[in-house]
Design a protein around this motif. Structure first.
Motif, PDB file in Angstrom:
ATOM      1  N   VAL A 297       0.821  -1.220   0.000  1.00  0.00           N
ATOM      2  CA  VAL A 297       0.000   0.000   0.000  1.00  0.00           C
ATOM      3  C   VAL A 297       0.852   1.267   0.000  1.00  0.00           C
ATOM      4  O   VAL A 297       0.324   2.371   0.152  1.00  0.00           O
ATOM      5  CB  VAL A 297      -0.985   0.021   1.195  1.00  0.00           C
ATOM      6  N   GLY A 298       2.181   1.106  -0.165  1.00  0.00           N
ATOM      7  CA  GLY A 298       3.016   2.284  -0.362  1.00  0.00           C
ATOM      8  C   GLY A 298       3.992   2.617   0.743  1.00  0.00           C
ATOM      9  O   GLY A 298       4.768   3.574   0.603  1.00  0.00           O
ATOM     10  N   PHE A 299       3.971   1.889   1.845  1.00  0.00           N
ATOM     11  CA  PHE A 299       4.917   2.170   2.925  1.00  0.00           C
ATOM     12  C   PHE A 299       6.278   1.562   2.593  1.00  0.00           C
ATOM     13  O   PHE A 299       6.376   0.444   2.079  1.00  0.00           O
ATOM     14  CB  PHE A 299       4.408   1.604   4.257  1.00  0.00           C
ATOM     15  N   GLY A 300       7.351   2.290   2.935  1.00  0.00           N
ATOM     16  CA  GLY A 300       8.696   1.790   2.725  1.00  0.00           C
ATOM     17  C   GLY A 300       9.391   1.412   4.007  1.00  0.00           C
ATOM     18  O   GLY A 300      10.518   0.904   3.979  1.00  0.00           O
ATOM     19  N   ASP A 301       8.727   1.668   5.137  1.00  0.00           N
ATOM     20  CA  ASP A 301       9.325   1.410   6.448  1.00  0.00           C
ATOM     21  C   ASP A 301       8.285   0.718   7.328  1.00  0.00           C
ATOM     22  O   ASP A 301       7.249   1.319   7.644  1.00  0.00           O
ATOM     23  CB  ASP A 301       9.786   2.727   7.069  1.00  0.00           C
ATOM     24  N   LEU A 302       8.557  -0.522   7.746  1.00  0.00           N
ATOM     25  CA  LEU A 302       7.577  -1.283   8.515  1.00  0.00           C
ATOM     26  C   LEU A 302       7.349  -0.676   9.898  1.00  0.00           C
ATOM     27  O   LEU A 302       6.212  -0.660  10.382  1.00  0.00           O
ATOM     28  CB  LEU A 302       8.043  -2.740   8.656  1.00  0.00           C
ATOM     29  N   SER A 303       8.393  -0.181  10.523  1.00  0.00           N
ATOM     30  CA  SER A 303       8.227   0.438  11.847  1.00  0.00           C
ATOM     31  C   SER A 303       7.328   1.655  11.771  1.00  0.00           C
ATOM     32  O   SER A 303       6.462   1.862  12.635  1.00  0.00           O
ATOM     33  CB  SER A 303       9.596   0.834  12.418  1.00  0.00           C
ATOM     34  N   TYR A 304       7.513   2.467  10.733  1.00  0.00           N
ATOM     35  CA  TYR A 304       6.663   3.652  10.555  1.00  0.00           C
ATOM     36  C   TYR A 304       5.214   3.241  10.306  1.00  0.00           C
ATOM     37  O   TYR A 304       4.281   3.846  10.834  1.00  0.00           O
ATOM     38  CB  TYR A 304       7.194   4.486   9.390  1.00  0.00           C
ATOM     39  N   PHE A 305       5.020   2.189   9.516  1.00  0.00           N
ATOM     40  CA  PHE A 305       3.668   1.690   9.273  1.00  0.00           C
ATOM     41  C   PHE A 305       2.991   1.269  10.575  1.00  0.00           C
ATOM     42  O   PHE A 305       1.855   1.664  10.860  1.00  0.00           O
ATOM     43  CB  PHE A 305       3.709   0.508   8.305  1.00  0.00           C
ATOM     44  N   ASN A 306       3.683   0.451  11.371  1.00  0.00           N
ATOM     45  CA  ASN A 306       3.097  -0.010  12.632  1.00  0.00           C
ATOM     46  C   ASN A 306       2.774   1.156  13.561  1.00  0.00           C
ATOM     47  O   ASN A 306       1.715   1.185  14.205  1.00  0.00           O
ATOM     48  CB  ASN A 306       4.058  -0.978  13.331  1.00  0.00           C
ATOM     49  N   ARG A 307       3.661   2.117  13.608  1.00  0.00           N
ATOM     50  CA  ARG A 307       3.489   3.269  14.501  1.00  0.00           C
ATOM     51  C   ARG A 307       2.294   4.123  14.078  1.00  0.00           C
ATOM     52  O   ARG A 307       1.437   4.489  14.901  1.00  0.00           O
ATOM     53  CB  ARG A 307       4.780   4.084  14.503  1.00  0.00           C
TER      54      ARG A 307
END
Length: 336
Positions: A297-307
């Motif tokens: 869906v366009g996120f490049g950073d998993l930590s940022y997505f979870n946050r």
């Protein structure tokens, strides 16, 4: 095609192919033409008659989109007895048209539009197989917005007209399956169309009152949100790319969204998170990892997505997947 609807957006579809071939033209001319849309319709050659139509009506506006073989459509003196006083905007999408109306004649090229007055007689010819849109609005609704509206008949609006482009784009949004369908939506959409139609007519030389009217701003905003819905899942989605696609400046996009107390990045983030939420809650995607969904869906950073996901929904992606959180996500940006 009714000029009013009791609820929100009323849709209809008509197909000449459903009629018996022997009587197809006669039935179509009488039932659809003379009775339904109050036009005298005639074929222009010996080719097999073909016509497919879709209508969309809301509040006091009716839109017909049709693909047909070569035909003419006219408001005859007999049909004028219905006392309709509408402004009709005819736009050939494929092919061209010729109009003879109000003592004038005009050629309308593909992508252009012509303004007609339904209280006056006159034909429009589509000399080859064509696709076109016809929008009807009561004269009384446009009169306060267009100086000397009575002189606007047979005005040809060029294909490059921004209001005309926005009208086409707005219509496409309304044709989508998830378009809102309530009386309040119909009223708002109707007001936007009034402004856009007036702006299109005024842009040809009439006194311009609506260069950046509420209707144009609303249509631009709808187009921007639709673009975000379509492209948000690309990792390189940017305000510059959206501005290029919509033929407006990044500065104008920021100004447009500031009036709604939001930003481009916030809308993109919301669309990505909302889409991720839907995927996580869909049993058809239980075999996909959370990281795969985040990246898709366009996120490049998993930590940022979870946050950001937790901050947005007060739940983790695992909670949503496990059915521990049942609050429905908001609608996408399109047509809110």
């Amino acid at each position: 095609m009714p000029m009013t609807s009791a609820g929100g957006l009323a849709r209809s579809r008509f197909s000449a192919s459903l009629l018996p071939e022997r009587d197809r033209i006669a039935i179509w001319r009488e039932v659809f033409g003379r009775t339904n849309i109050r036009l005298e319709m005639n074929t222009l050659n010996d080719e097999p008659f073909y016509c497919e139509c879709e209508t969309l009506s809301f509040s006091n506006i009716a839109v017909l989109r049709a693909t047909s073989s070569a035909i003419s459509a006219a408001r005859t003196r007999e049909l004028l007895s219905d006392n309709r006083h509408d402004i009709s905007l005819v736009m050939p999408l494929k092919g061209r048209a010729h109009a003879a109306h109000a003592g004038k004649e005009a050629e309308i090229a593909e992508g252009e539009a012509v303004v007609l007055d339904t209280s006056r007689p006159g034909p429009v010819y589509f000399p080859t197989r064509s696709e076109y849109i016809n929008i009807c609005v009561p004269q009384a609704a446009l009169a306060p917005l267009v100086p000397n509206l009575e002189d606007a008949a047979m005005t040809v609006i060029p294909a490059g007209s921004e209001p005309l482009r926005l009208i086409r784009g707005y219509y496409q949004l309304l044709c989508s399956e998830d378009a809102p369908n309530t009386p309040e939506t119909a009223r708002i959409v109707s007001a936007h169309f009034h402004d856009l139609l007036a702006a299109a007519i005024n842009s040809t030389g009439h006194q311009s009152r609506l260069t950046d009217s509420q209707g144009i701003r609303a249509a631009r905003l709808k187009a921007l949100k639709a673009d975000i819905v379509q492209h948000a899942y690309s990792a390189d989605m940017s305000i510059d790319e959206a501005a290029r696609r919509l033929n407006i400046s990044p500065r104008y996009i920021r100004k447009l969204l500031a009036s709604e107390n939001t930003t481009f990045s916030e809308l993109v983030l919301n669309e990505r998170l909302t889409h991720a939420y839907r995927i996580l809650g869909d049993l058809r995607h239980t075999d996909r990892s959370i990281s795969d969904i985040a990246f898709s869906v366009g996120f490049g950073d998993l930590s940022y997505f979870n946050r950001t996901f937790r901050r947005r929904f007060n739940a983790t992606p695992s909670d949503v997947r496990g059915g521990m959180y049942d609050e429905r996500p908001p609608a996408s940006a399109q047509l809110q």
